[in-house]
Design an enzyme around this catalytic site. Sequence first.
Site, PDB file in Angstrom:
ATOM      1  N   LEU A 129      11.311   1.612   6.996  1.00  0.00           N
ATOM      2  CA  LEU A 129      10.666   2.016   5.753  1.00  0.00           C
ATOM      3  C   LEU A 129      11.320   3.329   5.308  1.00  0.00           C
ATOM      4  O   LEU A 129      11.415   4.266   6.106  1.00  0.00           O
ATOM      5  CB  LEU A 129       9.163   2.237   5.959  1.00  0.00           C
ATOM      6  N   TYR A 166       0.831  -1.201   0.000  1.00  0.00           N
ATOM      7  CA  TYR A 166       0.000   0.000   0.000  1.00  0.00           C
ATOM      8  C   TYR A 166       0.863   1.247   0.000  1.00  0.00           C
ATOM      9  O   TYR A 166       2.077   1.194   0.226  1.00  0.00           O
ATOM     10  CB  TYR A 166      -0.942   0.000   1.213  1.00  0.00           C
ATOM     11  N   ARG A 214       7.922   3.806  -4.893  1.00  0.00           N
ATOM     12  CA  ARG A 214       8.077   2.879  -3.759  1.00  0.00           C
ATOM     13  C   ARG A 214       7.075   1.738  -3.864  1.00  0.00           C
ATOM     14  O   ARG A 214       7.403   0.590  -3.537  1.00  0.00           O
ATOM     15  CB  ARG A 214       7.914   3.635  -2.432  1.00  0.00           C
ATOM     16  N   GLU A 273      12.551   3.203  13.964  1.00  0.00           N
ATOM     17  CA  GLU A 273      11.560   4.174  13.477  1.00  0.00           C
ATOM     18  C   GLU A 273      10.333   4.087  14.367  1.00  0.00           C
ATOM     19  O   GLU A 273      10.307   3.337  15.344  1.00  0.00           O
ATOM     20  CB  GLU A 273      11.209   3.907  12.016  1.00  0.00           C
ATOM     21  N   HIS A 318      -1.031 -21.148   0.964  1.00  0.00           N
ATOM     22  CA  HIS A 318       0.059 -20.203   1.228  1.00  0.00           C
ATOM     23  C   HIS A 318       0.824 -19.834  -0.046  1.00  0.00           C
ATOM     24  O   HIS A 318       1.223 -18.708  -0.233  1.00  0.00           O
ATOM     25  CB  HIS A 318       1.027 -20.761   2.272  1.00  0.00           C
ATOM     26  N   LYS A 368       6.673  -1.935   2.044  1.00  0.00           N
ATOM     27  CA  LYS A 368       5.459  -1.343   2.622  1.00  0.00           C
ATOM     28  C   LYS A 368       4.285  -2.299   2.414  1.00  0.00           C
ATOM     29  O   LYS A 368       3.477  -2.150   1.496  1.00  0.00           O
ATOM     30  CB  LYS A 368       5.192   0.033   2.003  1.00  0.00           C
ATOM     31  N   ARG A 403      -7.736 -20.565  -0.673  1.00  0.00           N
ATOM     32  CA  ARG A 403      -6.689 -20.354   0.326  1.00  0.00           C
ATOM     33  C   ARG A 403      -5.572 -21.387   0.241  1.00  0.00           C
ATOM     34  O   ARG A 403      -5.807 -22.598   0.371  1.00  0.00           O
ATOM     35  CB  ARG A 403      -7.288 -20.372   1.737  1.00  0.00           C
TER      36      ARG A 403
HETATM   37  N1  PMP Z   1       7.763   4.166   8.780  1.00  0.00           N
HETATM   38  C1  PMP Z   1       6.621   3.460   8.872  1.00  0.00           C
HETATM   39  C2  PMP Z   1       6.634   2.160   9.603  1.00  0.00           C
HETATM   40  C3  PMP Z   1       5.441   3.960   8.287  1.00  0.00           C
HETATM   41  O1  PMP Z   1       4.297   3.254   8.363  1.00  0.00           O
HETATM   42  C4  PMP Z   1       5.460   5.225   7.649  1.00  0.00           C
HETATM   43  C5  PMP Z   1       4.206   5.812   7.077  1.00  0.00           C
HETATM   44  N2  PMP Z   1       3.843   5.187   5.893  1.00  0.00           N
HETATM   45  C6  PMP Z   1       6.676   5.907   7.561  1.00  0.00           C
HETATM   46  C7  PMP Z   1       7.808   5.356   8.140  1.00  0.00           C
HETATM   47  C8  PMP Z   1       6.781   7.230   6.863  1.00  0.00           C
HETATM   48  O2  PMP Z   1       6.745   7.049   5.466  1.00  0.00           O
HETATM   49  P1  PMP Z   1       6.188   8.168   4.501  1.00  0.00           P
HETATM   50  O3  PMP Z   1       6.967   9.408   4.802  1.00  0.00           O
HETATM   51  O4  PMP Z   1       6.473   7.662   3.141  1.00  0.00           O
HETATM   52  O5  PMP Z   1       4.743   8.316   4.802  1.00  0.00           O
END
Ligand code: PMP
Length: 286
Positions: A207, A33, A52, A182, A102, A149, A100
């Site tokens: 991310l 997403y 991304r 993060e 895997h 993501k 279903r």
């Molecule tokens: N880290 C994580 C785990 C996130 O979910 C997000 C938000 N999508 C971010 C960082 C920030 O990413 P972005 O600046 O692309 O929204």
Amino acid sequence: MSRVAYVNGRYIRHAAAGVSIDDRAFLFADGIYEVIEVFDGRLIDEEGHLLRLARSAAQLRLTLPMAATALRRILRELVARNRVTDGHVYLQVTRGAAKRDHGFPKPGTPSTVVAFAHRGDRAAAEARAHAGIKVISLPDIRWKRPDIKTTSLLPNVLAKQQAKEAGAYEAWLVDADGFVTEGSSSNAWIVDSAGVLVTHPADSAILAGITRARLLKIAAARGLKIVERPFTLAEAFRAQEAFISGATTIVLPVVAIDGQNIGSGAPGAVALGLRASFHEFAPATA
Ligand code: PMP
């Protein structure tokens, strides 16, 4: 006016929109997403988000069913149909619906594409930024590929809920060596005791935020000293400032971590300055 969502080629009333119970994202969280900010009716850093998405798809061997131009058209249509001036659009692609199992469904199984829009409240966001947010620290228990993501977000969901229950806005995730990776849904930053802007390198442990990348460029243009390196929680406690970044939050100053004030305990000048200049620098596409 009722909200409108997009599901596999159709624009449907949001409340009536749905996908199959055989969908791989429902059964296995087998989907990816993006969330893109809408500011003054324009999509912010759309290209970076769609790039991304393509990377996430490649990493999971998931075929994107349409080109970026078609995705852009859908997002614009949602902004228009939902009359979003400020807010965000959400886009999700899954490995489709299949009996279903895997292992991947048989080749040719269509991916599922879902998108919807949310209206935001600019005044409420500004008030939050000027009050500052509290964060708590928690162990980073995620899998080893949070750089992808995916909709597989259970550790993030649990961390965010724990933060909420502690009266905080975000949880900072700490790895086995004591470094902050993060937030549960944002990137983490400090201005260290020497005045250097520090954030974790965009490796497989985090991310690579699109907002993060844009802020690094803005900070460089403003002549700030920047180092992409991991920082410990102990260092964050001693920092002059701390903040989080993300497409829905842009920059939110962190005024306390685990109940301890950061800096003066008020939003810092670097964080507020980056927030204030963000939309001047971030590419916006109508
Ligand atoms: N880290 C994580 C785990 C996130 O979910 C997000 C938000 N999508 C971010 C960082 C920030 O990413 P972005 O600046 O692309 O929204």
